[in-house]
Design a protein around this motif. Structure first.
Motif, mmCIF file in Angstrom:
data_model
loop_
_atom_site.group_PDB
_atom_site.id
_atom_site.type_symbol
_atom_site.label_atom_id
_atom_site.label_comp_id
_atom_site.label_asym_id
_atom_site.label_seq_id
_atom_site.Cartn_x
_atom_site.Cartn_y
_atom_site.Cartn_z
ATOM 1 N N ARG A 1 1.063 -1.352 -0.300
ATOM 2 C CA ARG A 1 -0.066 0.084 0.052
ATOM 3 C C ARG A 1 0.691 1.121 0.248
ATOM 4 O O ARG A 1 0.597 2.297 -0.451
ATOM 5 C CB ARG A 1 -0.959 -0.021 1.336
ATOM 6 N N LEU A 2 1.913 1.024 0.787
ATOM 7 C CA LEU A 2 2.765 2.374 0.705
ATOM 8 C C LEU A 2 3.904 2.274 -0.374
ATOM 9 O O LEU A 2 4.224 3.379 -0.603
ATOM 10 C CB LEU A 2 3.737 2.329 1.968
ATOM 11 N N GLY A 3 4.294 1.276 -0.782
ATOM 12 C CA GLY A 3 5.548 1.393 -1.685
ATOM 13 C C GLY A 3 5.294 0.862 -3.206
ATOM 14 O O GLY A 3 6.181 1.015 -4.037
ATOM 15 N N GLY A 4 3.971 0.516 -3.445
ATOM 16 C CA GLY A 4 3.455 0.081 -4.565
ATOM 17 C C GLY A 4 3.085 -1.277 -4.791
ATOM 18 O O GLY A 4 3.650 -2.331 -4.084
ATOM 19 N N ASN B 1 8.654 0.548 -5.051
ATOM 20 C CA ASN B 1 9.319 1.729 -5.499
ATOM 21 C C ASN B 1 9.668 2.431 -4.556
ATOM 22 O O ASN B 1 9.182 2.886 -3.497
ATOM 23 C CB ASN B 1 8.398 2.322 -6.438
ATOM 24 N N MET B 2 11.013 2.841 -4.323
ATOM 25 C CA MET B 2 11.581 3.495 -3.322
ATOM 26 C C MET B 2 11.161 5.119 -3.006
ATOM 27 O O MET B 2 10.942 5.485 -2.071
ATOM 28 C CB MET B 2 13.121 3.420 -3.352
ATOM 29 N N SER B 3 10.938 5.402 -4.292
ATOM 30 C CA SER B 3 10.418 6.914 -4.402
ATOM 31 C C SER B 3 9.000 6.852 -3.862
ATOM 32 O O SER B 3 8.500 7.730 -3.127
ATOM 33 C CB SER B 3 10.541 7.704 -5.593
ATOM 34 N N HIS B 4 7.902 5.982 -4.296
ATOM 35 C CA HIS B 4 6.722 6.117 -3.857
ATOM 36 C C HIS B 4 6.574 5.878 -2.617
ATOM 37 O O HIS B 4 5.921 6.561 -1.649
ATOM 38 C CB HIS B 4 5.817 4.901 -4.734
#
Length: 565
Positions: free
Chosen positions: A245-248, A253-256
């Motif tokens: 939910r937080l990262g993709g 995805n480290m930016s997400h």
């Protein structure tokens, strides 16, 4: 230093000096300049990075123009103090121990900042794990993820072990964003007091703690890891469905991850802020344009000049706006001093003799395709005809990532072209680009050339460094130059106006034609036949660019807009 309510600045690479080769290019040097200005301004910051004991790489260029990489051997004990505390993280189900080295950045104004270099080369670790912090950006995705675990999770644990109480965590690019997972663990709510397991994770609290600066305007430049790899290397540090939910949903995805767990997000130039909003729709993304550390990036001859006419400029670079008061002949004399230093250096390391009387173009940065280092040779016949009207010499420097074959090919092509045209034009490639070479180049050339594909240049800082030394910019309208450019006043543009906010088709021919036209009809005639106007533009570069595009101004904005939120 007071350990209370501090800012923690996390960056995969930090460039502070030639002797500490823990940087690859602009991102790391920006981080170093950020820390130096924080020391100048006495901002309560600590910095966290990796030790990179084998550096990025040392570059050699063989006779065929091929880049050859060698590891760098350096001893941290010569420059910093190893701390007794150790922390551990879980990697592939085993404990990996981390120690830290402390380097103190001291300002001429008296401020002091601690930089902590994380190091897994300790006796408790396996041979493989001792190499995790060996090579900057080395290895495969598995190696990169291990490094980012050490940086993000290990970094937070080290700061806590050292007794720091952090008010804000500033992630300089997505490499450090795993720190958000450690913060989620630290601020997990009491399970018995909530009715929904998703509420266990206090994302609002973590958001209040985090600032994220993105530097990458293209999707492919953001680190991604498959969840299979994440579970293998990191394990299930938080439930997988929460991490997705937080990262993709499809990969991490480290930016997400950083975007979803930061209350303040910014790009590094106004244009880059727009591009980032287009790349990451739905997020509030601000813009704080980068700068450079003025004292670091001003050569000795200009330092003496500024000391004479603009006292206190080093701690208050905004005073450089007064550079108009400096006599023209002293500006030119300071420039010739820097140019002669550069010409002597080129002769010493390449045995190629260049002339301080010849118009000199500088191009030095990371060699990758979008930078188009060879654009000036797009129409070689046209370029050589221009050189008949006014002599030109060009100095190149820069590294291609070891796995960037197209970037290496551009280096090889430039070296080959240099050999074919050396009877008409001197073209030199200086190997093993570093901070020392950068200062010689940005202060000793007459024009600083930058030819990226728009809008791939998030900001760019080398042109800001050039401006601090009265060197005039000639650049594509992208990144910072959109804000700094005043045509014929602070420098010259190449190509059309920047109207796009996403990637556009390549148009090398159009950009090359504008480059040739301005070089032939405006720049060379002014340099050779209107010295007073040329010096006027040099002074404009200082008074209208250097006074603003510095990290002292940048850090004041981070404090007021990001850290105090």
């Amino acid at each position: 230093m007071n350990n209370e309510t501090m800012i923690a600045y996390f960056s995969m690479e930090i460039g502070l000096s030639n002797d500490i080769p823990t940087y690859s290019g602009g991102l790391g040097v920006l981080a170093g300049d950020t820390i130096k200005s924080s020391a100048d301004l006495e901002i309560p910051i600590v910095a966290v990075t990796l030790i990179s004991k084998k550096g990025y790489f040392s570059q050699d260029i063989d006779s065929g123009g091929r880049q050859v990489e060698h590891s760098v051997d350096w001893d941290p004990a010569r420059f910093m103090t190893r701390l007794p505390r150790k922390v551990k993280v879980q990697i592939e189900g085993r404990a990996v121990y981390i120690q830290a080295w402390c380097y103190k950045v001291r300002s001429i104004a008296g401020g002091e900042i601690d930089v902590f270099y994380l190091d897994t080369d300790v006796a408790e670790n396996t041979k493989e794990d001792r190499e995790i912090t060996a090579v900057l950006y080395g290895g495969d995705l598995q190696y990169r993820l291990k490094q980012e675990i050490v940086l993000g999770i290990g970094g937070v644990r080290m700061l806590r072990a050292l007794g720091f109480h952090i008010k804000k965590y500033h992630m300089n690019e997505g490499h450090a964003s795993l720190l958000t997972l450690e913060l989620l663990l630290l601020h997990k709510r009491d399970v018995e007091s909530v009715w929904d397991e998703n509420w266990i994770w206090d994302t609002d609290k973590v958001k209040d703690l985090c600032v994220f600066t993105t530097h990458t305007p293209i999707e492919a430049g953001h680190d991604r890891f498959s969840y299979d790899l994440v579970q293998k290397i990191l394990g299930e540090i938080i439930p997988l469905k929460v991490l997705k939910r937080l990262g993709g949903e499809h990969d991490l995805n480290m930016s997400h991850l950083a975007l979803n767990l930061s209350n303040y997000i910014n790009g590094v130039a106004k244009k880059h802020g727009e591009v980032s909003k287009n790349l990451f729709p739905g997020y509030e993304i601000h813009a704080i344009t980068n700068g450079v550390h003025s004292f670091t990036w001003t050569c000795e001859s200009f330092k003496r000049l500024y000391d004479k006419y603009i006292p206190s400029w080093a701690n208050e670079p905004e005073l450089l706006v007064r550079s108009e008061i400096i006599p023209d002949e002293e500006v030119w004399e300071a420039h010739l001093h820097a140019k002669n230093d550069l010409v002597d250096y080129v002769k010493k390391i390449t045995d190629i003799k260049m002339s301080p009387d010849v118009f000199t173009i500088g191009f030095a940065r990371r060699f990758t395709s979008y930078k188009r280092a060879d654009l000036i040779f797009f129409n070689l016949e046209r370029f050589l005809k221009i050189c008949e009207k006014g002599k030109i010499q060009i100095i190149y420097s820069g590294k291609a990532h070891p796995k960037d074959t197209p970037g290496k090919d551009i280096i090889r092509r430039i070296v080959e072209i240099a050999k074919t045209i050396n009877d008409n034009v001197s073209v030199v490639f200086i190997k093993n680009y570093n901070m020392e070479i950068a200062l010689k180049l940005i202060s000793g050339v007459d024009i600083w050339l930058n030819t990226p594909l728009r809008p791939r240049e998030a900001s760019g800082t080398s042109g800001m460094k050039a401006a601090h030394n009265g060197v005039i910019n000639f650049s594509i309208l992208d990144g910072w130059w959109i804000e700094g450019h005043l045509e014929g006043v602070t420098g010259w543009s190449i190509g059309p106006k920047p109207v796009e906010s996403s990637l556009i088709p390549v148009n090398d021919a159009t950009d090359a034609e504008d480059l040739y036209y301005k070089l032939e009809t405006i720049i060379l005639p002014m340099y050779y036949h209107d010295r007073s106007q040329w010096i006027r533009m040099m002074k404009n570069s200082i008074s209208k660019l250097a006074y603003y595009f510095n990290t002292n101004r940048m850090m004041r904005r981070y404090v007021t807009e990001a850290y105090l939120r």
